[in-house]
Design an enzyme around this catalytic site. Structure first.
Site, mmCIF file in Angstrom:
data_model
loop_
_atom_site.group_PDB
_atom_site.id
_atom_site.type_symbol
_atom_site.label_atom_id
_atom_site.label_comp_id
_atom_site.label_asym_id
_atom_site.label_seq_id
_atom_site.Cartn_x
_atom_site.Cartn_y
_atom_site.Cartn_z
ATOM 1 C CE LYS A 102 41.101 40.586 41.546
ATOM 2 N NZ LYS A 102 40.139 39.739 42.284
ATOM 3 N NE ARG A 117 35.648 42.735 38.561
ATOM 4 C CZ ARG A 117 36.460 43.228 39.501
ATOM 5 N NH1 ARG A 117 37.401 44.066 39.188
ATOM 6 N NH2 ARG A 117 36.306 42.859 40.752
ATOM 7 N NE ARG A 176 38.272 42.143 50.800
ATOM 8 C CZ ARG A 176 38.343 42.016 49.485
ATOM 9 N NH1 ARG A 176 39.474 41.656 48.917
ATOM 10 N NH2 ARG A 176 37.273 42.212 48.737
ATOM 11 N NE ARG A 219 35.945 45.875 48.566
ATOM 12 C CZ ARG A 219 36.486 45.292 47.502
ATOM 13 N NH1 ARG A 219 37.804 45.149 47.425
ATOM 14 N NH2 ARG A 219 35.730 44.844 46.524
ATOM 15 N NE ARG A 239 32.961 41.796 45.220
ATOM 16 C CZ ARG A 239 33.554 41.760 46.419
ATOM 17 N NH1 ARG A 239 32.814 41.702 47.519
ATOM 18 N NH2 ARG A 239 34.838 41.795 46.508
HETATM 19 P P1 AMP Z 1 37.513 45.042 43.246
HETATM 20 O O1 AMP Z 1 38.148 45.982 44.217
HETATM 21 O O2 AMP Z 1 38.436 44.685 42.109
HETATM 22 O O3 AMP Z 1 36.899 43.843 43.910
HETATM 23 O O4 AMP Z 1 36.310 45.852 42.566
HETATM 24 C C1 AMP Z 1 35.240 46.341 43.322
HETATM 25 C C2 AMP Z 1 34.057 46.657 42.442
HETATM 26 O O5 AMP Z 1 34.394 47.713 41.510
HETATM 27 C C3 AMP Z 1 33.569 45.524 41.561
HETATM 28 O O6 AMP Z 1 32.719 44.618 42.266
HETATM 29 C C4 AMP Z 1 32.832 46.298 40.474
HETATM 30 O O7 AMP Z 1 31.601 46.799 40.961
HETATM 31 C C5 AMP Z 1 33.747 47.489 40.254
HETATM 32 N N1 AMP Z 1 34.784 47.188 39.255
HETATM 33 C C6 AMP Z 1 36.121 47.077 39.479
HETATM 34 N N2 AMP Z 1 36.776 46.800 38.339
HETATM 35 C C7 AMP Z 1 35.833 46.703 37.366
HETATM 36 C C8 AMP Z 1 35.883 46.411 35.978
HETATM 37 N N3 AMP Z 1 37.032 46.139 35.350
HETATM 38 N N4 AMP Z 1 34.710 46.416 35.296
HETATM 39 C C9 AMP Z 1 33.543 46.702 35.892
HETATM 40 N N5 AMP Z 1 33.423 46.962 37.211
HETATM 41 C C10 AMP Z 1 34.553 46.965 37.948
#
Ligand code: AMP
Length: 217
Positions: free
Chosen positions: A14, A89, A128, A161, A172
């Site tokens: 993404k 999400r 990553r 990360r 996740r």
């Molecule tokens: P990402 O960078 O999209 O993988 O997001 C990293 C982390 O941020 C996720 O594992 C969640 O802990 C939090 N997060 C990101 N977007 C959301 C969302 N829409 N709803 C809830 N938690 C989120």
């Protein structure tokens, strides 16, 4: 006008495709994950509140997340389109987006879903490395930066990360299947869903995504 949601499990690509799409199509890239990581890095009240949840791979509350996204989408730079990455999400987030999107004149009109099998995802996530400054993503095996450990775009040292470890990844992925995957049906019924094979080489994906966006412009 293109008001886009980019969906897919962690590691599907993404962030990588969002970076290209937002540059090529001049769309603001709105990543809730980046927003949360920035809040954590700045040590703000929000950052401290969500730190343990995010690092453990859990989901931040719908209320907090929706409030943040509504404020961000209301800004002027989203008036001519936007690219949402990592939001919504959950079904309540998608319902909230439908409602406040209408209210602020920013309704979603295209959903891009990037599919990828779990064995590929885990490999991508463990290799990553990301740029903490510009958010660019690399991989020690499959997408090496030009200089080891350094961002190609802004020269910042790359990091891993905190949530890119086996146990957070498992949480996740489970959250994705339990809470996020049902959204595919939600957007399919709305006639907005377009699914892609996330194992394709990046250039092929860019060609396919570009063709879709052109057809919807
Ligand atoms: P990402 O960078 O999209 O993988 O997001 C990293 C982390 O941020 C996720 O594992 C969640 O802990 C939090 N997060 C990101 N977007 C959301 C969302 N829409 N709803 C809830 N938690 C989120």
């Amino acid at each position: 006008m293109l008001n886009i949601i980019l969906m897919g499990p962690p590691g599907a690509g993404k962030g990588t495709h969002a970076k290209w799409l937002s540059t090529e199509w001049h769309l603001p890239h709105i990543s809730t994950g980046d927003m949360f990581r920035e809040a954590m890095a700045s040590g703000s009240e929000l950052g401290n509140k969500i730190k343990d949840i995010v690092n453990g791979g859990g989901l931040v509350s719908d209320e907090l997340t929706c409030e943040l996204v509504k404020e961000r989408l209301s800004r002027e730079d989203c008036a001519n389109g936007y690219l949402l990455d990592g939001f919504p999400r959950t079904i309540p987030q998608a319902e909230a987006l439908a409602s406040f999107g209408k209210e602020i004149g920013r309704e979603v009109n295209l959903v891009i879903d990037i599919e990828c099998p779990s064995d590929v995802l885990i490999k991508r996530i463990s290799g990553r490395r990301v740029c903490p400054k510009c958010g660019a993503s690399f991989n020690v095996e499959t997408m090496k930066p030009k200089v080891e450990g350094v961002c190609d775009y802004c020269g910042t040292p790359l990091i891993q990360r905190k949530d890119d470890n086996a146990s957070s990844f498992a949480v996740r992925l489970e959250n994705y299947h339990k809470s996020t995957a049902p959204l595919l049906d939600f957007y399919k019924k709305a006639g907005l869903l377009h699914s892609f094979d996330g194992t394709l080489p990046i250039l092929n994906m860019e060609a396919e995504l570009g063709a879709l966006l052109k057809s919807k412009e």
